[in-house]
Write a protein that holds these residues in place. Structure first.
Motif, PDB file in Angstrom:
ATOM      1  N   ALA A   1      25.278   0.401 -23.278  1.00 28.15           N
ATOM      2  CA  ALA A   1      24.670   2.093 -23.322  1.00 28.15           C
ATOM      3  C   ALA A   1      23.818   1.637 -21.805  1.00 28.15           C
ATOM      4  O   ALA A   1      23.153   1.032 -21.512  1.00 28.15           O
ATOM      5  CB  ALA A   1      23.213   1.681 -24.254  1.00 28.15           C
ATOM      6  N   ASP A   2      23.343   3.167 -21.691  1.00 24.44           N
ATOM      7  CA  ASP A   2      22.723   3.120 -20.589  1.00 24.44           C
ATOM      8  C   ASP A   2      21.537   4.160 -20.737  1.00 24.44           C
ATOM      9  O   ASP A   2      21.634   5.417 -21.015  1.00 24.44           O
ATOM     10  CB  ASP A   2      24.117   4.124 -19.392  1.00 24.44           C
ATOM     11  CG  ASP A   2      23.363   4.583 -18.175  1.00 24.44           C
ATOM     12  OD1 ASP A   2      21.939   4.149 -18.353  1.00 24.44           O
ATOM     13  OD2 ASP A   2      23.971   4.834 -17.233  1.00 24.44           O
TER      14      ASP A   2
ATOM     15  N   SER B   1      25.277   7.596 -24.298  1.00 29.40           N
ATOM     16  CA  SER B   1      25.574   6.744 -25.000  1.00 29.40           C
ATOM     17  C   SER B   1      24.592   5.895 -25.894  1.00 29.40           C
ATOM     18  O   SER B   1      25.000   4.913 -26.084  1.00 29.40           O
ATOM     19  CB  SER B   1      26.231   5.938 -23.370  1.00 29.40           C
ATOM     20  OG  SER B   1      24.191   5.574 -22.623  1.00 29.40           O
ATOM     21  N   ILE B   2      22.710   6.839 -25.043  1.00 26.74           N
ATOM     22  CA  ILE B   2      22.267   5.846 -26.505  1.00 26.74           C
ATOM     23  C   ILE B   2      22.572   6.736 -27.567  1.00 26.74           C
ATOM     24  O   ILE B   2      22.671   5.773 -28.405  1.00 26.74           O
ATOM     25  CB  ILE B   2      21.270   6.701 -25.933  1.00 26.74           C
ATOM     26  CG1 ILE B   2      20.666   6.184 -24.129  1.00 26.74           C
ATOM     27  CG2 ILE B   2      19.811   6.221 -27.078  1.00 26.74           C
ATOM     28  CD1 ILE B   2      19.461   6.416 -23.564  1.00 26.74           C
TER      29      ILE B   2
ATOM     30  N   ARG C   1      23.031  -2.028 -20.412  1.00 24.75           N
ATOM     31  CA  ARG C   1      24.368  -1.755 -19.566  1.00 24.75           C
ATOM     32  C   ARG C   1      25.827  -2.363 -19.957  1.00 24.75           C
ATOM     33  O   ARG C   1      26.376  -1.863 -18.994  1.00 24.75           O
ATOM     34  CB  ARG C   1      23.791  -1.351 -17.956  1.00 24.75           C
ATOM     35  CG  ARG C   1      22.884   0.033 -18.238  1.00 24.75           C
ATOM     36  CD  ARG C   1      21.966   0.348 -16.359  1.00 24.75           C
ATOM     37  NE  ARG C   1      21.849   1.814 -16.168  1.00 24.75           N
ATOM     38  CZ  ARG C   1      20.760   1.593 -16.184  1.00 24.75           C
ATOM     39  NH1 ARG C   1      19.300   0.745 -16.326  1.00 24.75           N
ATOM     40  NH2 ARG C   1      19.799   2.888 -16.024  1.00 24.75           N
TER      41      ARG C   1
ATOM     42  N   LYS D   1      25.332   7.320 -28.833  1.00 23.72           N
ATOM     43  CA  LYS D   1      26.363   6.795 -29.542  1.00 23.72           C
ATOM     44  C   LYS D   1      26.467   5.371 -30.074  1.00 23.72           C
ATOM     45  O   LYS D   1      26.750   5.022 -31.054  1.00 23.72           O
ATOM     46  CB  LYS D   1      28.310   6.502 -29.255  1.00 23.72           C
ATOM     47  CG  LYS D   1      28.575   5.656 -29.258  1.00 23.72           C
ATOM     48  CD  LYS D   1      29.712   5.564 -27.925  1.00 23.72           C
ATOM     49  CE  LYS D   1      31.563   4.941 -28.179  1.00 23.72           C
ATOM     50  NZ  LYS D   1      32.252   5.090 -27.884  1.00 23.72           N
ATOM     51  N   ALA D   2      25.276   4.652 -29.082  1.00 28.85           N
ATOM     52  CA  ALA D   2      24.599   3.151 -29.663  1.00 28.85           C
ATOM     53  C   ALA D   2      23.727   2.750 -31.001  1.00 28.85           C
ATOM     54  O   ALA D   2      23.924   1.717 -31.892  1.00 28.85           O
ATOM     55  CB  ALA D   2      24.142   2.573 -28.022  1.00 28.85           C
TER      56      ALA D   2
ATOM     57  N   MET E   1      21.400  -3.341 -26.867  1.00 34.25           N
ATOM     58  CA  MET E   1      22.004  -2.376 -26.028  1.00 34.25           C
ATOM     59  C   MET E   1      22.090  -2.783 -24.818  1.00 34.25           C
ATOM     60  O   MET E   1      20.189  -2.638 -24.401  1.00 34.25           O
ATOM     61  CB  MET E   1      20.608  -0.671 -26.408  1.00 34.25           C
ATOM     62  CG  MET E   1      21.504  -0.658 -27.537  1.00 34.25           C
ATOM     63  SD  MET E   1      19.935   0.817 -27.732  1.00 34.25           S
ATOM     64  CE  MET E   1      20.337   2.230 -26.672  1.00 34.25           C
TER      65      MET E   1
ATOM     66  N   ALA F   1      16.765  -1.707 -26.869  1.00 31.28           N
ATOM     67  CA  ALA F   1      16.699  -1.359 -26.068  1.00 31.28           C
ATOM     68  C   ALA F   1      16.469  -2.659 -24.841  1.00 31.28           C
ATOM     69  O   ALA F   1      15.624  -3.034 -25.681  1.00 31.28           O
ATOM     70  CB  ALA F   1      16.325   0.147 -25.633  1.00 31.28           C
TER      71      ALA F   1
END
Length: 317
Positions: free
Chosen positions: A60-61, A67-68, A40, A70-71, A38, A11
């Motif tokens: 990823a947001d 969304s996290i 935005r 999924k990432a 990851m 992230a």
């Protein structure tokens, strides 16, 4: 990237800490890990640079748990960091940490590094009048929210290493903390630390230390590790700046009260932060071992070495 490598989802991969980790992994092509960056905006210049270096870049947001999640699919490890200064909201920062923790649990990530700090209220309760209470229930909001969020990972039994960082020397470049001309034209470096030492380090080295943690693996799960490049007084930092810049830099030791009154956004938070580090120097420095940091990252930079590579970027006006 090969299928045999363990994926580390990072992230904030286009930021300072996450970017440092991503580059550290990518600079070790023979290592056991690959990078999933990851971000935005997968089309940003920094995201494209990471892709060119060999990273897998995914959207990823931080504000969207799904969304996290999924990432994180198929990732062995994850590095999580929040950026308080984008919104100045401790509640938002805790919500972001909660999204990270829940997503990691759901994705069955085997090793998480959570970039955190102390909850200073464990040392300075809200009733302690030596330091003003901010936002109704914090002493140092950007620290307290991170420290308070540690239990989100623990309560969910996410396999986590809690990484406590230090003052970024890049703050001298990007956060307006570098030397400034005084009324007499001389350069002054201002900190409310008195004669106490401030643990600091290059942001890039945070990522490299995180890489060292992933390489050690399960042995560091459940541990809290503090890292620093050096512990320096304001006088020592001013002397190093003098040497690097070729101009005399004086140390301007103001009080935390004065610093809180400077009026820029977050001045009260930072004034309290420096007061905590000053008043609890023995603990704070002791919790950030330079030797352990170097064992994680043999290329750990000193302040002087960092200045050699970055002095040209420090604004002096």
């Amino acid at each position: 990237m090969t299928d045999r490598k363990k994926i580390i989802a990072v992230a904030g991969a286009t930021g300072a800490q996450g970017g440092g980790l991503a580059r550290a992994i990518l600079a070790d092509p023979g290592g056991a890990f690959s990078v999933r960056a990851m971000t935005r905006d997968v089309n940003s210049d920094k995201a494209r640079e990471l892709a060119l270096l060999g990273a897998e870049v995914v959207a990823a947001d931080i504000d969207d748990e799904a969304s996290i999640r999924k990432a994180l699919e198929g990732a062995h490890g994850a590095f999580f960091v929040t950026f308080f200064w984008a919104h100045f909201s401790p509640e938002k920062e805790r919500a972001e940490a909660r999204n990270f923790a829940r997503a990691a649990k759901s994705a069955d990530v085997r090793h998480v590094i959570w970039s955190t700090l102390e909850d200073t209220r464990e040392w300075i309760p809200l009733s302690d009048k030596r330091m003003p209470t901010l936002m109704g229930k914090y002493k140092v909001p950007h620290c307290d929210a991170k420290g308070e969020s540690d239990r989100l990972f623990s309560d969910l039994e996410v396999p986590t290493t809690f990484l406590r960082t230090s003052f970024f020397w890049e703050n001298l470049i990007h956060f307006g903390m570098g030397p400034k001309p005084a009324e007499d034209g001389k350069l002054a470096f201002t900190l409310p630390m008195g004669e106490k030492k401030l643990p600091g380090m290059a942001a890039e080295d945070i990522g490299r230390c995180a890489y060292g943690i992933f390489k050690r693996g399960p042995a560091l799960i459940g541990r809290t590790l503090g890292i620093a490049g050096e512990h320096l007084t304001g006088e020592q930092m001013a002397a190093a700046l003098t040497q690097a810049l070729g101009r005399k830099v004086f140390y301007n030791a103001v009080t935390p009260e004065t610093y809180r009154g400077f009026g820029f956004p977050g001045a009260d938070d930072l004034g309290n932060m420096f007061q905590f580090k000053r008043d609890f120097e023995e603990y704070y420095c002791g919790a950030r071992s330079i030797a352990e940091s170097r064992s994680l990252n043999p290329a750990l930079q000193t302040f002087s070495a960092w200045l050699d590579g970055n002095k040209q970027f420090i604004p002096l006006e």
